[in-house]
Design a protein around this motif. Structure first.
Motif, PDB file in Angstrom:
ATOM      1  N   VAL A  28      -2.769   2.638  -6.444  1.00 41.56           N
ATOM      2  CA  VAL A  28      -1.302   2.583  -6.474  1.00 41.56           C
ATOM      3  C   VAL A  28      -0.764   1.726  -7.622  1.00 41.56           C
ATOM      4  N   LEU A  33       6.445  -0.647  -6.469  1.00 43.39           N
ATOM      5  CA  LEU A  33       6.338  -0.820  -5.025  1.00 43.39           C
ATOM      6  C   LEU A  33       7.599  -1.449  -4.448  1.00 43.39           C
ATOM      7  N   HIS A  35       8.775  -3.102  -0.959  1.00 51.85           N
ATOM      8  CA  HIS A  35       8.208  -3.641   0.277  1.00 51.85           C
ATOM      9  C   HIS A  35       9.204  -3.526   1.418  1.00 51.85           C
ATOM     10  N   LEU A  62       7.198   3.688  -4.613  1.00 59.61           N
ATOM     11  CA  LEU A  62       6.495   3.874  -3.347  1.00 59.61           C
ATOM     12  C   LEU A  62       6.976   2.814  -2.367  1.00 59.61           C
ATOM     13  N   THR A  63       7.219   3.218  -1.146  1.00 60.43           N
ATOM     14  CA  THR A  63       7.563   2.282  -0.081  1.00 60.43           C
ATOM     15  C   THR A  63       6.269   1.839   0.583  1.00 60.43           C
ATOM     16  N   VAL A  64       6.087   0.514   0.733  1.00 54.78           N
ATOM     17  CA  VAL A  64       4.827  -0.007   1.255  1.00 54.78           C
ATOM     18  C   VAL A  64       5.050  -1.198   2.186  1.00 54.78           C
ATOM     19  N   GLU A  66       2.642  -4.435   2.668  1.00 59.74           N
ATOM     20  CA  GLU A  66       1.522  -4.955   1.879  1.00 59.74           C
ATOM     21  C   GLU A  66       0.991  -6.271   2.432  1.00 59.74           C
ATOM     22  N   LEU A 145      -2.582  -1.931   1.836  1.00 57.59           N
ATOM     23  CA  LEU A 145      -1.210  -1.430   1.880  1.00 57.59           C
ATOM     24  C   LEU A 145      -1.092  -0.211   2.776  1.00 57.59           C
ATOM     25  N   VAL A 147       1.140   2.933   2.720  1.00 58.53           N
ATOM     26  CA  VAL A 147       1.978   3.632   1.740  1.00 58.53           C
ATOM     27  C   VAL A 147       2.732   4.751   2.455  1.00 58.53           C
ATOM     28  N   TYR A 148       4.046   4.641   2.480  1.00 59.47           N
ATOM     29  CA  TYR A 148       4.907   5.600   3.174  1.00 59.47           C
ATOM     30  C   TYR A 148       5.205   6.787   2.263  1.00 59.47           C
TER      31      TYR A 148
END
Length: 155
Positions: A28, A33, A35, A62-64, A66, A145, A147-148
């Protein structure tokens, strides 16, 4: 929505370089990112994949959730635990620190139990993943993570 659990660990000469290398191991590193806290939507699936597949164009967001730890002095670990109501919402709990991976995993599992009790939910199944790294003259970083979905343009 598909949520993928990925992890990575790396060492490098600087703190940021070791973080970037750990993200690369997780697949990734070429995304921005965002969060979020630790709630799993009711319609999501959660799958441990270790390394992310291609999730879109370089530079997308990316929505995460973490878990991360970095140190130049001691070994580090990061862990993420998750559980879901049957056909319903769920939670992630994340932690990282200068400790063995099994201790970090125990902390997230205890946290997940506390979050479940807070909501009066019952998770029929839970799982967790951890990463560990030790400095070798530079910095060490471990990440796990959630990852959505896939990448999305940043507006």
């Amino acid at each position: 929505m598909e949520i993928r659990i990925v992890r990575g660990s790396a060492t490098a000469p600087t703190e940021m370089a070791s973080y970037d290398a750990a993200l690369a191991e997780a697949g990734v590193h070429n995304y921005n990112l965002t969060h979020v806290s630790s709630v799993v939507p009711a319609d999501a699936t959660v799958e441990f994949v270790d390394t992310a597949p291609d999730l879109g164009a370089i530079g997308e967001g990316l929505t995460v959730v973490e878990a991360r730890a970095t140190s130049a002095a001691r070994p580090v670990s990061a862990a993420l635990a998750w559980g879901r109501e049957e056909d319903g919402p769920g939670l992630f709990y994340e932690a990282g620190g200068e400790e063995p991976a099994d201790r970090t995993r125990e902390r997230v599992e205890r946290g997940l139990e506390a979050g479940r009790e807070l909501r009066d939910w019952s998770f029929p199944d839970t799982d967790s993943a951890a990463a560990h790294a030790a400095p070798d003259g530079g910095f060490a970083t471990a990440v796990v993570l959630a990852v959505y979905g896939e990448g999305r343009p940043i507006r």
